[in-house]
Design an enzyme around this catalytic site. Structure first.
Site, PDB file in Angstrom:
ATOM      1  N   ARG A 152      37.626  84.873 -47.524  1.00 35.34           N
ATOM      2  CA  ARG A 152      37.277  83.572 -48.109  1.00 35.34           C
ATOM      3  C   ARG A 152      36.528  82.765 -47.047  1.00 35.34           C
ATOM      4  NH1 ARG A 152      39.250  78.310 -48.376  1.00 35.34           N
ATOM      5  NH2 ARG A 152      39.047  77.290 -50.437  1.00 35.34           N
ATOM      6  N   LYS A 196      38.301  76.954 -39.738  1.00 36.51           N
ATOM      7  CA  LYS A 196      39.558  76.205 -39.819  1.00 36.51           C
ATOM      8  C   LYS A 196      39.875  75.506 -38.502  1.00 36.51           C
ATOM      9  CE  LYS A 196      42.017  78.187 -43.704  1.00 36.51           C
ATOM     10  NZ  LYS A 196      43.251  78.810 -44.212  1.00 36.51           N
TER      11      LYS A 196
END
Length: 407
Positions: free
Chosen positions: A360, A326
């Site tokens: 995830r 991210k």
């Protein structure tokens, strides 16, 4: 004289370590005394409750909007015995402490059950979008191939997404999202791949179509912004991930991402939204939560969430952790997504240590190895491990060295 603080504090672990030398009752008493924490209470405590807690040896402090109670299970039990009429209040404190320490329950996903008690499970990302920031697939065949590879690498779930939530990408209509997601779900189901299928959507109509096609779980990154979503999940008997979001998907407003107490706000949000889902008919044991790293947060807040991640355990739901490559990690290191494997794994390790049980990720094989290595340290896991006689690639494994006799 030498003194040390034991890492092992659970009654079963203490009894196992000391065997017959430690009676079971003593092991339970030690565990209750050692199971101490600072508990934040959203609201005042009655005077007699405070007095009972302090009389039992607990510490009670006023911290403005919250009361802070430093206590062990044993102290809470003693306070409850001293003030029986305040049992309900003290039970709330005890439940928060108990949930923070206990293993998460299995997550029910329609006819499947995901056991997350002793090992974090990996959810591979399958983006069937043309504009996701990293590793997207094009077409149904590619989605099936990626799912098959992730399953072979150890993924327990795949998360199929048809809408990018990056603020530079436009919001697409539900019909277009369905056209991307549903054929991929149908093809994965038809391929017979042994993996639970999650759908990354916040739209009830997309969720309904994907669940009808065979999906097991809806991963809602909006925190139930669509009032019909929870009812759809309940109708299908499916699982639901409720994520914290400040603001809106596909929009970025850093000036609005201000938190007085980030974890207090996130926990309150997730409590309210999970209660809403349960009221709509979603089974409690079919719900997981996600603090929403990077969604309505700036990097400083994301790092604070990592530091305080364990506070989410008091809600009593399995926790999904999503930090893979991210941008908050990229902004910390000033590197692009393709160079963020190592720090992504580091954040995953932080999450697992603090209680995350679904990861995830884009990098399934590496994360599965991380999760299994961390799970291998538990006493019950160590006993069950199949240990190779030698490390592959060494002369001993090739039979060129005599093996030492077993000790």
């Amino acid at each position: 004289m030498i003194a040390r603080s034991l890492v092992t504090r659970a009654a079963d672990s203490l009894a196992e370590r000391y065997g017959g030398a430690l009676p079971p009752g003593d092991a339970r008493a030690l565990a209750a005394a050692a199971d101490a924490a600072v508990i934040a209470v959203d609201g005042p405590l009655a005077g007699d409750v405070r007095a009972a807690l302090r009389g039992a040896g607990a510490v009670v402090c006023d911290a403005g909007r919250e009361m802070l109670v430093g206590a062990s299970v044993a102290q809470l039990d003693a306070a409850r015995a001293a003030v029986p009429h305040a049992g309900a209040t003290i039970d709330v404190l005890r439940a928060a402490l108990r949930r923070s320490a206990q293993k998460p329950s299995p997550l029910r996903l329609r006819a499947r059950t995901l056991d997350v008690a002793d090992e974090a499970r990996v959810m591979g990302i399958v983006n069937v979008t043309p504009d996701s920031f990293y590793e997207r697939v094009s077409g149904v065949d590619a989605a099936v191939a990626k799912t098959r590879a992730m399953s072979a690498a150890g993924a327990s779930l795949v998360d199929v997404g048809g809408q990018s939530y990056a603020h530079w990408n436009p919001r697409i209509a539900a019909a277009e999202e369905r056209d991307r997601v549903v054929p991929a779900v149908q093809a994965i189901v038809d391929a017979g791949i042994d993996v639970a299928i999650s759908i990354d959507t916040f739209k009830a109509s997309v969720a309904d179509a994907a669940l009808a096609a065979g999906a097991h779980l809806i991963n809602d990154c909006s925190g139930l912004s669509d009032p019909d979503l929870a009812g759809v999940v309940a109708t299908h008997g499916a699982g639901l991930v409720v994520m914290h979001l400040k603001g809106e998907l596909n929009k970025r407003d850093p000036q609005a991402y201000v938190y007085e107490d980030a974890l207090a706000e996130i926990v309150a949000f997730l409590h309210e939204r999970t209660e809403r889902a349960i009221a709509a008919g979603v089974a409690r044991d079919a719900i997981a939560i996600d603090p929403g790293l990077e969604f309505g947060k700036e990097p400083q807040t994301d790092l604070e969430i990592l530091e305080r991640f364990g506070e989410l355990r008091a809600l009593g739901f399995p926790i999904l952790f999503a930090s893979s490559r991210k941008s908050f990690i990229g902004r910390v290191f000033d590197r692009p997504a393709k160079e963020l494997l190592v720090p992504s794994l580091a954040t995953a390790a932080i999450g697992i240590s603090a209680g995350a049980r679904i990861l995830r990720v884009h990098d399934v094989e590496e994360t599965v190895q991380l999760a299994r290595m961390m799970a291998a340290t538990a006493p019950e896991r160590r006993r069950a491990l199949a240990i190779a006689p030698a490390m592959p690639g060494t002369p001993e494994a090739a039979g060129n060295l005599e093996r030492s006799p077993a000790v």
